[in-house]
Design a protein around this motif. Structure first.
Motif, PDB file in Angstrom:
ATOM      1  N   GLY A 189       0.970  -0.850   0.644  1.00 41.41           N
ATOM      2  CA  GLY A 189       0.054   0.118   0.136  1.00 41.41           C
ATOM      3  C   GLY A 189       1.077   1.229  -0.143  1.00 41.41           C
ATOM      4  O   GLY A 189       0.811   2.581  -0.855  1.00 41.41           O
ATOM      5  N   GLN A 190       1.824   1.272   0.974  1.00 42.49           N
ATOM      6  CA  GLN A 190       2.910   2.192   0.640  1.00 42.49           C
ATOM      7  C   GLN A 190       3.522   2.458  -0.560  1.00 42.49           C
ATOM      8  O   GLN A 190       4.012   3.500  -0.760  1.00 42.49           O
ATOM      9  CB  GLN A 190       3.730   2.436   1.935  1.00 42.49           C
ATOM     10  CG  GLN A 190       3.346   2.372   2.842  1.00 42.49           C
ATOM     11  CD  GLN A 190       3.895   1.876   4.680  1.00 42.49           C
ATOM     12  OE1 GLN A 190       4.921   1.084   3.681  1.00 42.49           O
ATOM     13  NE2 GLN A 190       4.584   2.462   5.408  1.00 42.49           N
ATOM     14  N   THR A 191       3.542   1.365  -1.078  1.00 39.57           N
ATOM     15  CA  THR A 191       4.318   1.972  -2.342  1.00 39.57           C
ATOM     16  C   THR A 191       3.465   1.942  -3.432  1.00 39.57           C
ATOM     17  O   THR A 191       3.628   3.263  -4.231  1.00 39.57           O
ATOM     18  CB  THR A 191       5.009   0.126  -2.953  1.00 39.57           C
ATOM     19  OG1 THR A 191       6.079   0.402  -1.883  1.00 39.57           O
ATOM     20  CG2 THR A 191       5.692   0.295  -4.404  1.00 39.57           C
ATOM     21  N   ARG A 192       2.247   1.826  -3.750  1.00 36.35           N
ATOM     22  CA  ARG A 192       1.634   1.686  -4.536  1.00 36.35           C
ATOM     23  C   ARG A 192       0.634   2.673  -4.303  1.00 36.35           C
ATOM     24  O   ARG A 192      -0.121   3.431  -5.447  1.00 36.35           O
ATOM     25  CB  ARG A 192       0.872   0.411  -5.073  1.00 36.35           C
ATOM     26  CG  ARG A 192      -0.129  -0.104  -6.365  1.00 36.35           C
ATOM     27  CD  ARG A 192       0.800   0.473  -7.523  1.00 36.35           C
ATOM     28  NE  ARG A 192      -0.448  -0.384  -8.118  1.00 36.35           N
ATOM     29  CZ  ARG A 192      -1.078   0.814  -9.435  1.00 36.35           C
ATOM     30  NH1 ARG A 192      -1.077   1.993  -8.618  1.00 36.35           N
ATOM     31  NH2 ARG A 192      -2.390   0.595 -10.586  1.00 36.35           N
ATOM     32  N   TYR A 193       0.391   2.884  -3.545  1.00 39.46           N
ATOM     33  CA  TYR A 193      -1.113   3.876  -3.074  1.00 39.46           C
ATOM     34  C   TYR A 193      -1.080   4.183  -1.948  1.00 39.46           C
ATOM     35  O   TYR A 193      -0.982   4.938  -1.028  1.00 39.46           O
ATOM     36  CB  TYR A 193      -2.261   3.536  -2.152  1.00 39.46           C
ATOM     37  CG  TYR A 193      -3.091   2.248  -3.457  1.00 39.46           C
ATOM     38  CD1 TYR A 193      -3.459   2.461  -4.728  1.00 39.46           C
ATOM     39  CD2 TYR A 193      -2.769   1.246  -3.091  1.00 39.46           C
ATOM     40  CE1 TYR A 193      -3.655   1.579  -5.932  1.00 39.46           C
ATOM     41  CE2 TYR A 193      -2.977  -0.016  -4.000  1.00 39.46           C
ATOM     42  CZ  TYR A 193      -3.853   0.309  -5.259  1.00 39.46           C
ATOM     43  OH  TYR A 193      -4.390  -0.816  -6.512  1.00 39.46           O
ATOM     44  N   SER A 194       0.910   5.651  -1.651  1.00 44.25           N
ATOM     45  CA  SER A 194       1.379   6.639  -1.638  1.00 44.25           C
ATOM     46  C   SER A 194      -0.068   7.389  -0.633  1.00 44.25           C
ATOM     47  O   SER A 194       0.614   7.772   0.482  1.00 44.25           O
ATOM     48  CB  SER A 194       2.502   7.128  -1.741  1.00 44.25           C
ATOM     49  OG  SER A 194       2.171   8.065  -2.994  1.00 44.25           O
ATOM     50  N   ASP A 195      -1.007   7.847  -1.340  1.00 42.20           N
ATOM     51  CA  ASP A 195      -1.680   8.808  -0.553  1.00 42.20           C
ATOM     52  C   ASP A 195      -2.131   8.452   0.001  1.00 42.20           C
ATOM     53  O   ASP A 195      -3.700   9.469  -0.044  1.00 42.20           O
ATOM     54  CB  ASP A 195      -2.233   9.996  -2.246  1.00 42.20           C
ATOM     55  CG  ASP A 195      -2.597   9.827  -3.226  1.00 42.20           C
ATOM     56  OD1 ASP A 195      -2.681   7.917  -2.962  1.00 42.20           O
ATOM     57  OD2 ASP A 195      -3.432   9.398  -3.978  1.00 42.20           O
ATOM     58  N   ARG A 196      -3.118   7.129  -0.075  1.00 44.73           N
ATOM     59  CA  ARG A 196      -4.264   6.740   0.124  1.00 44.73           C
ATOM     60  C   ARG A 196      -4.448   5.746   1.037  1.00 44.73           C
ATOM     61  O   ARG A 196      -5.307   5.209   1.695  1.00 44.73           O
ATOM     62  CB  ARG A 196      -5.549   6.363  -0.844  1.00 44.73           C
ATOM     63  CG  ARG A 196      -5.933   7.044  -2.128  1.00 44.73           C
ATOM     64  CD  ARG A 196      -6.638   6.343  -2.479  1.00 44.73           C
ATOM     65  NE  ARG A 196      -5.645   5.791  -4.019  1.00 44.73           N
ATOM     66  CZ  ARG A 196      -6.124   5.253  -4.869  1.00 44.73           C
ATOM     67  NH1 ARG A 196      -7.338   5.155  -4.869  1.00 44.73           N
ATOM     68  NH2 ARG A 196      -5.566   5.146  -5.719  1.00 44.73           N
ATOM     69  N   ALA A 209      -6.938   3.140   4.075  1.00 44.70           N
ATOM     70  CA  ALA A 209      -7.014   1.905   4.569  1.00 44.70           C
ATOM     71  C   ALA A 209      -7.412   0.727   5.629  1.00 44.70           C
ATOM     72  O   ALA A 209      -7.782   0.233   5.753  1.00 44.70           O
ATOM     73  CB  ALA A 209      -6.801   0.744   3.794  1.00 44.70           C
ATOM     74  N   VAL A 210      -5.955   2.072   6.225  1.00 44.32           N
ATOM     75  CA  VAL A 210      -5.350   1.247   7.626  1.00 44.32           C
ATOM     76  C   VAL A 210      -6.859   1.082   8.400  1.00 44.32           C
ATOM     77  O   VAL A 210      -6.700   0.683   9.452  1.00 44.32           O
ATOM     78  CB  VAL A 210      -4.216   1.493   7.569  1.00 44.32           C
ATOM     79  CG1 VAL A 210      -3.918   1.762   9.464  1.00 44.32           C
ATOM     80  CG2 VAL A 210      -2.775   1.004   6.740  1.00 44.32           C
TER      81      VAL A 210
END
Length: 230
Positions: A71-78, A82-83
């Protein structure tokens, strides 16, 4: 009420499923708030259920760590959204991710827990593998691994202090000290022990010689020491 078989739950290593899920043992069900265990359950079934639960709890830390890394790599802004949506504690998840980053999938030991890996995660990779090898070989618990790692670190600090004291008194060149330290490491000894051993060796050669030969023996001893350094 939705039922999930345990193989599906076990893929992601989490028992936090909707409704209920089987633990893989007849009659034992897992829910979001705990286990539903029948009044009569034989010991072997109960024990196997415990092993299943332990594997799920342990693998969930790896899975959550890998999940947040993606998630940090692919969706750094979102990813933080999700967490929160998953109801997870961000700091805990970050800790899982830190350990997961330190160990590629190929280096994770199935027979050791996530917490075993966490205990050595801060060490260089070579030392991580050495300590995990020992923990696996000696069947150490997480606490036993922690005690052994910390004990080794304390001994190393003490050796470093002793080495500093010895070297400050004789004040050799830095390059020479580094050669000695490399030789000591290859011999599996601390620098202080290695220096003492080599000096004892040199002294024995000189003391065993006749006075006329003492100078020659001193030269030979120094030569032997320099050879050992390489």
């Amino acid at each position: 009420m939705v039922r999930s078989n345990f193989s599906e739950v076990e893929r992601c290593g989490t028992a936090a499923v909707r409704g209920r899920g089987k633990t893989g043992e007849e009659g034992v069900l897992v829910t979001r708030v705990g286990l539903r265990i029948p009044a009569v359950l034989n010991y072997d079934t109960w024990e196997r259920a415990g092993r299943h639960i332990a594997r799920v709890a342990d693998s969930s830390a790896w899975c959550l760590g890998d999940w947040i890394i993606y998630g940090q790599t692919r969706y750094s802004d979102r990813y933080r959204r999700a967490v929160e949506a998953a109801g997870l504690d961000y700091q805990t998840i970050r800790n899982y991710a830190w350990v997961a980053r330190r160990f590629d999938l190929s280096r994770r030991r199935e027979v050791l827990s996530f917490q075993h890996h966490a205990e050595v995660a801060a060490l260089p990779e070579e030392q991580q593998d050495q300590w995990l090898d020992r923990a696996e070989r000696h069947e150490w618990s997480r606490n036993e691994l922690r005690r052994n790692v910390r004990g080794a670190q304390r001994r190393k600090k003490a050796d470093t202090r002793r080495e500093a004291g010895v070297l400050s008194r004789i004040a050799p060149e830095a390059e020479r000290v580094e050669r000695w330290r490399t030789a000591a490491e290859r011999s599996g000894a601390s620098l202080e022990d290695w220096i003492c051993t080599r000096l004892d060796f040199a002294a024995s050669l000189v003391l065993q010689a006749q006075p006329a030969d003492a100078r020659l023996k001193t030269v030979e001893a120094v030569g032997a020491m320099e050879t050992a350094e390489v």
